[in-house]
Each structure stands twice: as structure tokens, then as C-alpha cells.
Design an enzyme around this catalytic site. Sequence first.
Site, PDB file in Angstrom:
ATOM      1  N   GLU A  45       6.187  -5.421  -8.975  1.00 23.71           N
ATOM      2  CA  GLU A  45       6.625  -4.612  -7.830  1.00 23.71           C
ATOM      3  C   GLU A  45       6.409  -5.398  -6.539  1.00 23.71           C
ATOM      4  O   GLU A  45       5.370  -6.043  -6.350  1.00 23.71           O
ATOM      5  CB  GLU A  45       5.817  -3.307  -7.781  1.00 23.71           C
ATOM      6  CG  GLU A  45       6.151  -2.404  -6.606  1.00 23.71           C
ATOM      7  CD  GLU A  45       5.322  -1.118  -6.588  1.00 23.71           C
ATOM      8  OE1 GLU A  45       5.672  -0.204  -5.823  1.00 23.71           O
ATOM      9  OE2 GLU A  45       4.322  -1.026  -7.340  1.00 23.71           O
ATOM     10  N   LYS A 128      12.931   2.708  -5.149  1.00 26.12           N
ATOM     11  CA  LYS A 128      11.855   3.633  -5.518  1.00 26.12           C
ATOM     12  C   LYS A 128      12.109   5.008  -4.913  1.00 26.12           C
ATOM     13  O   LYS A 128      12.299   5.139  -3.704  1.00 26.12           O
ATOM     14  CB  LYS A 128      10.517   3.061  -5.036  1.00 26.12           C
ATOM     15  CG  LYS A 128       9.288   3.748  -5.584  1.00 26.12           C
ATOM     16  CD  LYS A 128       8.050   2.969  -5.158  1.00 26.12           C
ATOM     17  CE  LYS A 128       6.782   3.505  -5.813  1.00 26.12           C
ATOM     18  NZ  LYS A 128       5.603   2.703  -5.441  1.00 26.12           N
ATOM     19  N   CYS A 162       6.197   1.888 -10.621  1.00 29.31           N
ATOM     20  CA  CYS A 162       4.848   2.359 -10.319  1.00 29.31           C
ATOM     21  C   CYS A 162       4.678   3.840 -10.667  1.00 29.31           C
ATOM     22  O   CYS A 162       4.947   4.256 -11.792  1.00 29.31           O
ATOM     23  CB  CYS A 162       4.521   2.065  -8.852  1.00 29.31           C
ATOM     24  SG  CYS A 162       2.743   2.011  -8.494  1.00 29.31           S
TER      25      CYS A 162
END
Length: 331
Positions: A45, A128, A162
Site C-alpha cells: 500500500e 481505497k 488495508c
Amino acid sequence: MSSTVRATVVQASSIFYDTPATLDKAEKLLKEAAALGSQLVVFPEAFIGGYPRGYNFADQSPRGKESFRKYHASAINVPGPEVDRLATMAAKYKVYLVTGVIERDGYTLYCTVLFFDPEGNYLGKHRKLMPTYWERLFWGFGDCSTTPVFDTPHGKLGSVICWENRMPLFRTAMYGKGIEIYCAPTADSGDKWVSVMTHVAIEGGCYVLSPIQFCRRKDYPPPPEYLYSPSEEYVAPDSDSIVWAGGSVIISPHGDVLAGPNYEGEGLFTADLDVRGEIPKAKFQFDVVGHYSRADVLNLTVNNHPLVPVTFTASASKIKEDEKMDECKDI
């Protein structure tokens, strides 16, 4: 479809505030992974652009604003020259490349994952959906218009970033797209994260690849350029103190750990994924959006339209045509 694919997760730090140097490092690591025979390489990430671990972006002082300016300058446009270079790397080493980046769209930043094929084609991106906790101070929110799953010769490839992996409905949406190679770059770490990844692999009946950065304090700029919060008295800026412990992992559809987790340092962790051989065996017992679903009582609707703050009812070209018509009328 090929029977197996060799996949590598990269555990390494960005070079913070230095995107060109980070791209150079990415190419070095990609070359090493290709030498292992890897056909799919997944980076952590925010690898390109950096994850501002420890920094206090609630600081609205001139110093805090200058820090954000530098972070914004380190981000990349998509498309843009950095994307072109990543595409060239993928073609040079003949790999599918998946990497976390900080995407700059005007003056808003997004935590994004980019996908490339071995021919050097940029395939697309995932922004995201939900920045976690303090990340909301410096990252914007994605939407489901950028949640692709790509049908590759090795299996259906996608990414969940995540703590999106803690969102059951988003996981279900990705299962609904048929994801088989589930890339989960993260800023999390530790045994609990491995447990989350193991659950996802079993729940989705898919291979899970989770690369994580490994960083020491010295991988970030020294103070006062970069002030590690709450204060530098807790972390000596020139020390080898570990501030991000890694823990990258690859997990099979049966919940078996195939590579990692490693908390010792930077490295490449590789496993052979038998998508056609092992996923059907896992799905035989549990297919979360197939024979083990109950669409008559539980179902999910996903809004995958782009969510934009401003919409114009006519295109720019149509407006110009109308203006010309008005000019003719005046004559």
C-alpha cells in the site's frame, strides 16, 4: 489458463518524499522478483508516494501545511509519466504488476492500487473506499466505479486495500466479481492481520497476497523536515528503530500460509498459486456467492457509478455549439 502462477509479495519501504528514487527501487525489486521466475508481483500500500506513518497531519501550522505540500508533490497523476514508467517495467520483466500508489487528482490525494499486464498495458486502478481513522485527514474517498477484477490467464485478479478487508459488504462485492487472486496491500501488521487474511482466503475461496512495507525511522526524512509524532523523543531519527514491522503473507484458499509472515526486514516472499487446482476444491465446501448463498433472504446491491461533486448537463462541445448559434442569431 496456465495451471500455476508464481507470485511474489514485496516487503520494502518507500523512499519518502522522493518518488523518482522509489521508482528506481521498485524496478530493482521487480528485477529480483523476475529472476525468481515470478509472473505476478505485488507491492505494498502507498509504495509509490509513501505512507506518512507517524506524521501529525492534524497540524495546521505553516510547518504542517508545508508537509502536506511536499506529500502532494510526491504523489502521481493517473495517467502520467510515473504510470508510463511502471508500465514499461511490467513489460521489461514480463510480469503482472500490482502496486500501491498515492494518486493526485487536482488537490485531493487518493490511496490507489494500479494494475499492469506483461505487455506493458495499464489495466486500471482501485481507489481505497474508506481511508482509516487519521488517513481521512489527507486522503479522499474512493467509490465502486474503481473496483475492478481483471480476467487474466492466471486467474481473476483484483485488490482490496488495508482495512477495506474488514468491510464484509465490500468483500462480498469482490467475491461477486469472481476474484481468485485477491491482493490486499496494507499498512497493518502482526498476528491479527494474518488472521484477517486467513479468514478472507477461506471465506472467498481465493488466494490472498498481502504485501506490507518494512520501515525503520531512518527511512523517513530527519527532523525538522519530518517530525515523527507524538514527538521525536520516542524514536531516535537516525536509529534503526523499526516503525513498520512488515509481516507480508501469501495464503491459500484453504487458509494455509504459503509464504511469510516475515518481521525481520525487507524481502521478497514467493509462492506458486494453483488457481485451477485448488480453488475448485475450496469452493466445493463453501461458495459464498454461489451454492452457500441465500439470495432469497440476503442480497447486496452495489452502486458502481462514479460519485462526482459537480455534474454538467451538457458537454463542453455542445456549449460551444450553442454559443455559436447565439452569435449567428445576433447577426
